[in-house]
Write an enzyme that holds these catalytic residues in place. Sequence first.
Site, PDB file in Angstrom:
ATOM      1  N   HIS A  69     117.241 117.768  82.685  1.00  0.00           N
ATOM      2  CA  HIS A  69     116.544 116.486  82.874  1.00  0.00           C
ATOM      3  C   HIS A  69     116.047 115.951  81.529  1.00  0.00           C
ATOM      4  CE1 HIS A  69     113.881 113.328  84.210  1.00  0.00           C
ATOM      5  NE2 HIS A  69     112.989 113.840  83.389  1.00  0.00           N
ATOM      6  N   HIS A  74     116.778 112.096  79.056  1.00  0.00           N
ATOM      7  CA  HIS A  74     115.946 111.271  78.176  1.00  0.00           C
ATOM      8  C   HIS A  74     116.529 111.004  76.798  1.00  0.00           C
ATOM      9  CE1 HIS A  74     112.101 110.933  80.394  1.00  0.00           C
ATOM     10  NE2 HIS A  74     112.380 112.123  80.902  1.00  0.00           N
ATOM     11  N   GLU A  82     111.516 106.739  83.523  1.00  0.00           N
ATOM     12  CA  GLU A  82     112.034 107.717  84.486  1.00  0.00           C
ATOM     13  C   GLU A  82     112.991 107.105  85.516  1.00  0.00           C
ATOM     14  OE1 GLU A  82     111.687 111.029  84.496  1.00  0.00           O
ATOM     15  OE2 GLU A  82     110.181 111.231  82.932  1.00  0.00           O
ATOM     16  N   SER A  91     119.964 111.828  85.440  1.00  0.00           N
ATOM     17  CA  SER A  91     120.121 113.292  85.469  1.00  0.00           C
ATOM     18  C   SER A  91     120.282 113.816  86.894  1.00  0.00           C
ATOM     19  CB  SER A  91     118.942 113.975  84.760  1.00  0.00           C
ATOM     20  OG  SER A  91     117.720 113.709  85.429  1.00  0.00           O
TER      21      SER A  91
HETATM   22 FE    FE Z   1     111.286 112.876  82.571  1.00  0.00          FE
END
Ligand code: FE
Length: 296
Positions: free
Chosen positions: A130, A135, A179, A198
């Site tokens: 993740h 990111h 997010e 993700s």
């Molecule tokens: Fe995150």
Amino acid sequence: MAQDTHVLTRPPEGAGADWTIPQGWDAYTTAEHAIWDTLYARQLALLPGRASAAFLRGLDALRLSEAGIPNFEELSQRLMALTGWQVVAVPGLVPDDVFFDHLANRRFVAGNFIRRADQLDYLEEPDVFHDVFGHVPLLADPVFADYMAAYGRGGLRALDLGGEKYLKYLSRLYWYTVEFGLVEEGGALRIYGSGIVSSGAESVFALDDGSPNRIGFDLERVMRTEYRIDDFQQNYFVIPSFDELLRVTVETDFAPVYAAVAAQDTIRIADILPGDRVFTRGTQAYAQARAGAKLV
Ligand code: FE
Ligand code: PHE
């Protein structure tokens, strides 16, 4: 990494004063590298045509297609050359002030552990897949890289202005952009939020499912809106571009916005307001079929 509730208040054994730990890249097992490769291949089969162009460019620029869990030192060298960012390991969620300070200084804090083979589809804590796959590609984009650093400075300022009391609003901004954000590109919606890109299932759900609302991004609106941390989102907010997200958040003085938001009611998670620019009025069928939402 989500900016979220945390359990520890002091750096644990072995962590520095800034909460960083060595990644311990040599300690990953072959099986752990294979979990990364499986997740990577799954997402790569889904993301062209769904993920924002900047995200896909970041994967290439950082050579994330190379096999195995990335070594943070090598990754940081590539990222540093592009946008001045680094990736550092931390032992789970860190206190808000520590998190903001790292971001403000262009250090992205990432978990170093990888999920188990029986957790490929969902886990609540941010693991290295993740944090790095989700990111880091956008941190190779100069505009998004500036947004994340500005967010870190904004967090430190929010603490100065009101202690913890404004962080809820800032967290909602982070949640609904970093997010779980969507962006309009060439007249179509694309995913860019790390929690979506993700996740195989949410990469499809966020764009194609009839259940969630998709609403045009508005700073105050987002800061007032609840979110859920335990399941697919019920709302996605759509930015017109990363330039526009950066411009609005940097040019707006948040002090009066926090005060205005604090004086207004929270917007219930799936509500649509008269002023909203509605891309999709969701049926909320998926959410209604699931019980026990945790709302933040
Ligand atoms: Fe995150
Ligand atoms: N402009 C914000 C403030 O006045 C700071 C900020 C910038 C916050 C970008 C988030 C993202 O506090």
